[in-house]
Design a protein around this motif. Structure first.
Motif, PDB file in Angstrom:
ATOM      1  N   ASN A 113      -3.486 -66.664  -4.548  1.00 15.02           N
ATOM      2  CA  ASN A 113      -4.780 -66.433  -3.882  1.00 15.02           C
ATOM      3  C   ASN A 113      -5.615 -67.700  -3.751  1.00 15.02           C
ATOM      4  O   ASN A 113      -6.833 -67.679  -3.955  1.00 15.02           O
ATOM      5  N   GLU A 191     -16.050 -71.881   2.225  1.00 10.43           N
ATOM      6  CA  GLU A 191     -16.339 -70.915   1.168  1.00 10.43           C
ATOM      7  C   GLU A 191     -17.743 -70.322   1.320  1.00 10.43           C
ATOM      8  O   GLU A 191     -17.970 -69.147   1.029  1.00 10.43           O
ATOM      9  N   LEU A 195     -17.907 -65.805   6.268  1.00 15.07           N
ATOM     10  CA  LEU A 195     -18.285 -64.501   6.817  1.00 15.07           C
ATOM     11  C   LEU A 195     -18.999 -64.610   8.159  1.00 15.07           C
ATOM     12  O   LEU A 195     -19.038 -63.639   8.922  1.00 15.07           O
ATOM     13  N   ARG A 233      -8.959 -67.284   5.079  1.00 18.71           N
ATOM     14  CA  ARG A 233     -10.051 -67.035   4.121  1.00 18.71           C
ATOM     15  C   ARG A 233     -10.610 -65.623   4.291  1.00 18.71           C
ATOM     16  O   ARG A 233     -10.922 -64.935   3.304  1.00 18.71           O
ATOM     17  N   LEU A 234     -10.733 -65.181   5.533  1.00 21.04           N
ATOM     18  CA  LEU A 234     -11.188 -63.811   5.775  1.00 21.04           C
ATOM     19  C   LEU A 234     -10.161 -62.788   5.266  1.00 21.04           C
ATOM     20  O   LEU A 234     -10.520 -61.793   4.634  1.00 21.04           O
ATOM     21  N   LEU A 236      -7.956 -63.242   2.920  1.00 18.22           N
ATOM     22  CA  LEU A 236      -7.952 -63.279   1.458  1.00 18.22           C
ATOM     23  C   LEU A 236      -9.066 -62.406   0.895  1.00 18.22           C
ATOM     24  O   LEU A 236      -8.859 -61.640  -0.059  1.00 18.22           O
ATOM     25  N   GLU A 237     -10.254 -62.499   1.488  1.00 17.42           N
ATOM     26  CA  GLU A 237     -11.372 -61.689   1.016  1.00 17.42           C
ATOM     27  C   GLU A 237     -11.097 -60.210   1.237  1.00 17.42           C
ATOM     28  O   GLU A 237     -11.413 -59.370   0.378  1.00 17.42           O
ATOM     29  N   ALA A 238     -10.496 -59.891   2.378  1.00 18.43           N
ATOM     30  CA  ALA A 238     -10.154 -58.495   2.654  1.00 18.43           C
ATOM     31  C   ALA A 238      -9.146 -57.979   1.634  1.00 18.43           C
ATOM     32  O   ALA A 238      -9.277 -56.853   1.118  1.00 18.43           O
ATOM     33  N   LYS A 239      -8.135 -58.780   1.318  1.00 17.70           N
ATOM     34  CA  LYS A 239      -7.127 -58.362   0.338  1.00 17.70           C
ATOM     35  C   LYS A 239      -7.758 -58.120  -1.033  1.00 17.70           C
ATOM     36  O   LYS A 239      -7.397 -57.172  -1.741  1.00 17.70           O
ATOM     37  N   LYS A 240      -8.677 -59.007  -1.412  1.00 20.95           N
ATOM     38  CA  LYS A 240      -9.353 -58.833  -2.702  1.00 20.95           C
ATOM     39  C   LYS A 240     -10.076 -57.494  -2.760  1.00 20.95           C
ATOM     40  O   LYS A 240      -9.989 -56.756  -3.747  1.00 20.95           O
ATOM     41  N   LYS A 241     -10.810 -57.183  -1.696  1.00 17.27           N
ATOM     42  CA  LYS A 241     -11.580 -55.939  -1.686  1.00 17.27           C
ATOM     43  C   LYS A 241     -10.670 -54.713  -1.630  1.00 17.27           C
ATOM     44  O   LYS A 241     -10.965 -53.681  -2.244  1.00 17.27           O
ATOM     45  N   LEU A 256     -17.430 -57.443   5.531  1.00 15.31           N
ATOM     46  CA  LEU A 256     -16.867 -58.675   6.095  1.00 15.31           C
ATOM     47  C   LEU A 256     -17.419 -58.981   7.488  1.00 15.31           C
ATOM     48  O   LEU A 256     -16.923 -59.876   8.173  1.00 15.31           O
TER      49      LEU A 256
END
Length: 293
Positions: A113, A191, A195, A233-234, A236-241, A256
């Motif tokens: 990640n 970072e 968004l 990066r987007l 990655l954030e989606a996968k985290k959530k 997002l």
């Protein structure tokens, strides 16, 4: 479903429901020639050999001894492989939660990640010896009449902790002349603004660079285009959530800044080949979703 040929493994641990939790099997030149997606975290311990490692949109040349890493449902494969000798280790997030154990092993955001650093570690001879010992201990436990999950999980934690230490050492000893301050600044800007700022020109302007120069410098430093990094990066954030929360797909899309759930789902599937719901179904929801912040 996983590719049956890919799952021709010597050592496997499965859940009571038949779900693959943890496995080891030998690596050879034909192991990963076809692009595939697997619902487990994957580590390649390569004592020998060389080739090109593809992980999503990144391409990374490698020469053993090395470790290579990938996260669940990344599209991974190898090309131009010669003389590969080693072991592939895979584990499910339900067997070992890297977020829950981040204080012990520090691998989330370092080995997995992280879109900015190469998913690999060049190993020293003492490190190779240490990893071979851990793998031998794992294989010995697998050979038991009833392998102990707790013992295997402990060996995996040790393997990940040693990997994190090796990666940190490699990063600390890298040539400072290779550091590009403006690209490091781009990483910080991304970072902060991923968004809201989705175009390479947005970041080129913030860095006071021409789009062409910015793109060339980015590819040279990160081995990825600015567009790829912004999109990754987007994602990655989606996968985290999807993995670390119980938010609905609609709630995640809104968080997002996507205009609606449908557009978010199309965007996610374009870059991962699976829908957000399929990703959640295959990777599961982490125990961290129920841990109070």
């Amino acid at each position: 479903m996983e590719d049956p040929a890919f799952l021709e493994k010597i050592n496997r641990l499965v859940s009571q429901t038949g779900e693959l939790l943890f496995c080891l099997h030998p690596v050879h030149d034909e192991t990963m020639t076809v692009p595939g997606q697997h619902s487990l975290y994957t580590i390649f311990f390569l004592e020998e050999g060389e080739g090109m490692y593809h992980a999503d949109f990144g391409v990374f040349p490698f020469r053993g001894p090395m470790l290579l890493f990938s996260t669940p449902l990344q599209v991974i494969y190898m090309q131009e492989c010669h003389g590969l000798k080693g072991t592939m280790l895979q584990f499910h997030g339900d067997f070992y939660c890297i977020e829950y154990h981040k204080a012990q092993v520090g691998c989330n955001g370092l080995l997995f990640n992280n879109i900015y650093i190469e998913p690999s570690i060049a190993l020293t001879p003492p490190e190779v010896k240490g990893f071979k010992k851990i793998l031998a201990d794992m294989e010995e436990e697998f050979a038991a009449q009833v392998p102990d999950e707790m013992v295997l999980r402990s060996y995996l934690q040790l393997f990940l902790a040693r990997s994190s230490s090796a990666k940190l050492h490699a990063l600390s000893t890298s040539d400072p002349k290779e550091r590009d301050e403006q690209m490091e600044q781009f990483m910080q800007l991304l970072e902060k603004n991923f968004l809201t700022l989705h175009k390479p020109n947005d970041y080129a302007n913030l860095l006071a660079m021409s789009p062409n120069t910015f793109s060339k410098r980015c590819v040279r430093y990160f081995k990825k285009t600015p567009s790829t990094l912004i999109q990754e990066r987007l994602i990655l954030e989606a996968k985290k959530k999807l993995h670390l929360t119980r938010q609905s797909i609609k709630e995640i899309a809104h968080a997002l800044n996507f205009e609606d759930e449908s557009y978010f789902s199309r965007f996610f599937k374009k870059f991962t080949n699976v829908s957000p719901q399929t990703f959640r179904d295959k990777t599961g929801i982490s125990m961290m979703a129920d841990v109070a912040p």
